[in-house]
Design an enzyme around this catalytic site. Sequence first.
Site, short mmCIF file in Angstrom:
data_model
loop_
_atom_site.label_atom_id
_atom_site.label_comp_id
_atom_site.label_asym_id
_atom_site.label_seq_id
_atom_site.Cartn_x
_atom_site.Cartn_y
_atom_site.Cartn_z
N LYS A 31 59.68 57.75 0.60
CA LYS A 31 60.39 57.10 1.70
C LYS A 31 61.76 56.68 1.20
O LYS A 31 61.97 56.48 0.00
CB LYS A 31 59.63 55.86 2.18
CG LYS A 31 59.89 55.50 3.64
CD LYS A 31 59.21 56.47 4.60
CE LYS A 31 59.42 56.06 6.05
NZ LYS A 31 58.73 56.95 6.99
N ASN A 67 61.55 57.82 20.49
CA ASN A 67 60.91 59.13 20.45
C ASN A 67 59.40 59.06 20.38
O ASN A 67 58.69 59.86 21.00
CB ASN A 67 61.44 59.93 19.25
CG ASN A 67 62.68 60.72 19.58
OD1 ASN A 67 63.15 60.72 20.72
ND2 ASN A 67 63.23 61.39 18.60
N VAL A 68 58.87 58.12 19.59
CA VAL A 68 57.42 58.03 19.43
C VAL A 68 56.76 57.64 20.75
O VAL A 68 55.82 58.29 21.21
CB VAL A 68 57.06 57.04 18.31
CG1 VAL A 68 55.54 56.86 18.24
CG2 VAL A 68 57.59 57.53 16.97
N ASP A 114 63.59 58.80 10.59
CA ASP A 114 62.74 57.64 10.85
C ASP A 114 63.57 56.73 11.76
O ASP A 114 64.51 57.19 12.40
CB ASP A 114 62.35 56.96 9.53
CG ASP A 114 61.20 55.96 9.69
OD1 ASP A 114 60.06 56.41 9.83
OD2 ASP A 114 61.45 54.75 9.66
N TRP A 133 58.06 57.87 23.70
CA TRP A 133 58.37 58.95 24.65
C TRP A 133 57.33 60.06 24.56
O TRP A 133 56.76 60.49 25.58
CB TRP A 133 59.77 59.46 24.35
CG TRP A 133 60.21 60.70 25.04
CD1 TRP A 133 60.48 60.87 26.37
CD2 TRP A 133 60.48 61.97 24.44
NE1 TRP A 133 60.89 62.15 26.62
CE2 TRP A 133 60.90 62.85 25.44
CE3 TRP A 133 60.41 62.45 23.11
CZ2 TRP A 133 61.24 64.18 25.19
CZ3 TRP A 133 60.75 63.76 22.86
CH2 TRP A 133 61.16 64.61 23.89
#
Length: 445
Positions: free
Chosen positions: A125, A239-240, A165, A242
């Site tokens: 990450k 986005n998630v 992210d 959505w």
Amino acid sequence: MYDLEKFIRELERKNPAEPEFIQAVREVCESVIDVVNSNPVYLKNRILERITEPDRVFSFKVEWEDDNGDIQVNRGYRVQFNNAIGPYKGGLRFHSSVTLGSLKFLGFEQTFKNSLTTLPMGGGKGGSDFSPKGRSDAEILRFCRSFMTELQKYIGPDTDIPAGDIGVGAREIGFLYGQYKRLRGENTGVLTGKGLNYGGSLVRPEATGYGTMYFASEMLKAHGDSMEGKRVAVSGFGNVAWGAVMKATELGAKVVTISGPDGYVLDEDGVGTPEKWAFMLQLRSSNKDVVKPYADKFGCVFVPGKKPWEVPVDMAFPCAIQNELGEEDAAALVANGVKYVVETSNMGCTREAMEYFIDHRIPFAPGKAANAGGVAVSGLEMSQNAMHLSWTSEEVDGKLHGIMKSIHEACVAEGREDDGYINYVKGANIAGFKKVADAMCALGY
């Protein structure tokens, strides 16, 4: 033999002021401690000490010029946590809340999430405390170029493959990849989440939301139930969320909430039309981080300053950020008759909330299992880049569905308890842990 509390105390001593990392490690270790203590190979190889220590951590200065000609300085990071089963894989987060501790937590979680996908990917990450909110495209371009000038020293298509992210979408990935190509002179799959015109994969923007609904659908099937007619609460609006509301609608559920930092929207008609989904994307691209305009446009209820977990629903999907759902929220959901909770953000529930759901025998899916769809399609993008081809939406979606089904099966196999309750947290942790630990032992690290 490991004593769990002694091990956690030592970890806290070595990692001060990193509560999210300690929280994530404790959750995994509580699930796997008996597995480790009963396995002489794991004990001999000191797996717990090694699997909770990142392979390496890079921290670097990011200098860039704003539109006023002033020099700005941010801090950049890359945490390469574990590459036992494949190259490091994990997103880049650009947000003012980014710290080394938060990225260590995300990299640790990513290691087991990637393991669950069955794809050959390790965990990593990265990111910066830079926030794109309120910045011009020119400022974001200059920041991304400076950030990648340093990051490119540590990544590569067979070494470490970052993705997007929070704060890192298609625009930022394009700027970052452009600088990588400029410096390295390579067209490689070194980043995922790329645009379709330069090596990206179809279905990637929707993948996390789609994947969590595929997992939820399998979860309901395992309990003799289905998504049809379910009333659903979703947090977030990016986005998630959505992708989640679109796939939930397709599977027959009705999503009645979305949320932002300003509060939540209650849409009793359901967030279930292309016009509403398109407006969610408009809100995200506006950089204002508010959802009230949705309520104004579609004539819905807006509740300022609150989270959607007070709304009576059958299913709850925290999709925004870590620890967004606490114990009081969990109690409110259970009191209102929630039947399933599916963590879609990384560690979206506090430890207390997770334990509340499990104690009340509510089927609860942890993020490392339920939100693995995003990194799964990133892995599929890596495969397409390596083979220099492009799969259709149907092919990618079909592979994603198959991966999420296999993750669910692994969770059930390791998580079913004597009374029949499926402890998805325990199942996901043990299944993900075993693959990484066995690889570490086999490689003789």
